[in-house]
Design an enzyme around this catalytic site. Structure first.
Site, PDB file in Angstrom:
ATOM      1  N   GLY A 137       0.539   2.850   1.729  1.00  0.00           N
ATOM      2  CA  GLY A 137       1.623   1.880   1.688  1.00  0.00           C
ATOM      3  C   GLY A 137       1.107   0.572   1.119  1.00  0.00           C
ATOM      4  CD  GLN A 147      -0.744  -5.063   1.214  1.00  0.00           C
ATOM      5  OE1 GLN A 147       0.123  -4.211   1.152  1.00  0.00           O
ATOM      6  NE2 GLN A 147      -1.956  -4.840   1.689  1.00  0.00           N
ATOM      7  CB  CYS A 192      -4.311  -3.723   6.246  1.00  0.00           C
ATOM      8  SG  CYS A 192      -3.337  -4.710   5.101  1.00  0.00           S
ATOM      9  CG  LEU A 193      -4.672  -1.059   0.584  1.00  0.00           C
ATOM     10  CD1 LEU A 193      -3.735  -0.938  -0.609  1.00  0.00           C
ATOM     11  CD2 LEU A 193      -5.895  -0.179   0.412  1.00  0.00           C
ATOM     12  CG  HIS A 208       1.000  -2.060   8.014  1.00  0.00           C
ATOM     13  ND1 HIS A 208      -0.200  -2.052   8.695  1.00  0.00           N
ATOM     14  CD2 HIS A 208       0.738  -2.592   6.790  1.00  0.00           C
ATOM     15  CE1 HIS A 208      -1.139  -2.580   7.912  1.00  0.00           C
ATOM     16  NE2 HIS A 208      -0.606  -2.908   6.750  1.00  0.00           N
ATOM     17  CD  GLU A 209       2.701  -1.344   3.713  1.00  0.00           C
ATOM     18  OE1 GLU A 209       2.560  -2.462   3.190  1.00  0.00           O
ATOM     19  OE2 GLU A 209       1.726  -0.610   3.969  1.00  0.00           O
ATOM     20  CG  HIS A 249       1.759  -6.621   4.253  1.00  0.00           C
ATOM     21  ND1 HIS A 249       0.652  -7.431   4.384  1.00  0.00           N
ATOM     22  CD2 HIS A 249       1.317  -5.352   4.428  1.00  0.00           C
ATOM     23  CE1 HIS A 249      -0.419  -6.674   4.626  1.00  0.00           C
ATOM     24  NE2 HIS A 249      -0.036  -5.415   4.665  1.00  0.00           N
TER      25      HIS A 249
HETATM   26 ZN    ZN Z   1      -1.293  -3.828   5.014  1.00  0.00          ZN
END
Ligand code: ZN
Length: 199
Positions: free
Chosen positions: A49, A54, A111-112, A153-154, A157
Site C-alpha cells: 500500500g 509518501q 511502513c515504507l 493505514h493509508e 497518511h
Molecule cells: Zn505507511
C-alpha cells in the site's frame, strides 16, 4: 525504473493534510504519472500500500495491492488470524471509511516511510470504504481483516498520521527481528513475550 523516492518520517510533507481530488482532475488524466510512480515504488519495494503524500504529492490518493508472494513468510495460522488474502490492485481517490462493528484487532505494521521498523497497531477489524476509483467512478468496499487494516493505514497518511502515532510503544522492533521472531506467531504470544498491554 521510477526516479521517485519515498519520503521518510521526519519530513514535514508526511505530516500535512492532503487535499481532495476533483473528478475533472481525474478525468484529465493528469494524475496518471503520480499513480504510475506509486505503483512503480510498490513493485520496487514490495509494498502492499502507498499513499500519495509518501511521494510528496499532497493529494487524497492511495494504491493498494496484496498478493500471495508477499504473505509467503506467514504461517497459515497467522494468515487466518489476520484475515489476510490476495486482492488485485486498487486505486482510490478521496477514500473515506466508517468502522463496521466495534471489533478491534492488533497486528504488526510497517511502513515504507518508517524503514526498518515494525510495531503492533490496533485497528478496526472491519470498515466500509467509499471512494472514487481510478476513472473517478464512486465505489464502495466493505472489507474486514488485513485489507481493512491497510485502508486505515493509508488513509491515515492522507491526514498526516503515521502508524507510529497509534502503535503500542512497547512492541516497537526492527523489521528484521519482527520477521525472524514475531510475525509467525499469534499476536497474543507476542504481547505476552514483550509484555505489551493488550489493546
Ligand atoms: Zn505507511
Amino acid at each position: 525504473m521510477s526516479e521517485t523516492t519515498v519520503l521518510h518520517a521526519g519530513d514535514p510533507l508526511l505530516r500535512q493534510t492532503a487535499r481532495p481530488v476533483s473528478r475533472s482532475e481525474i478525468a484529465s488524466g493528469g494524475l496518471q504519472d503520480a499513480i504510475e510512480d506509486m505503483v512503480g515504488l510498490m513493485k520496487q519495494t514490495r509494498g502492499i500500500g502507498i499513499a500519495a503524500p509518501q511521494i510528496g504529492v499532497p493529494l487524497r490518493l492511495i494504491v493498494l495491492e496484496d498478493c500471495e508472494e508477499f504473505m509467503s513468510h506467514l504461517s497459515a495460522e497467522v494468515l487466518q488470524e489476520q484475515e489476510r488474502y490476495p486482492f488485485e490492485r486498487k486505486v482510490f481517490f478521496n477514500p473515506e471509511f466508517e468502522p463496521v462493528g466495534t471489533d478491534q484487532v492488533t497486528y504488526f505494521e510497517n511502513c515504507l516511510s518508517v524503514p526498518g521498523l515494525a510495531a503492533l497497531v490496533p485497528r478496526h477489524r472491519e470498515v466500509s470504504l467509499r471512494a472514487l476509483d481510478a476513472r473517478g467512478v464512486p465505489v464502495t468496499w466493505d472489507v474486514r481483516g488485513w485489507p481493512a487494516r491497510l485502508i486505515q493505514h493509508e488513509v491515515d497518511h492522507l491526514d498526516g498520521v503515521l502508524y507510529t502515532d497509534r502503535m503500542a510503544p512497547r512492541s516497537l522492533c526492527t523489521l528484521e527481528l519482527a520477521k525472524e521472531r514475531w510475525l509467525r506467531l499469534p499476536v497474543d504470544e507476542v504481547c505476552a513475550a514483550l509484555r505489551v498491554p493488550l489493546v
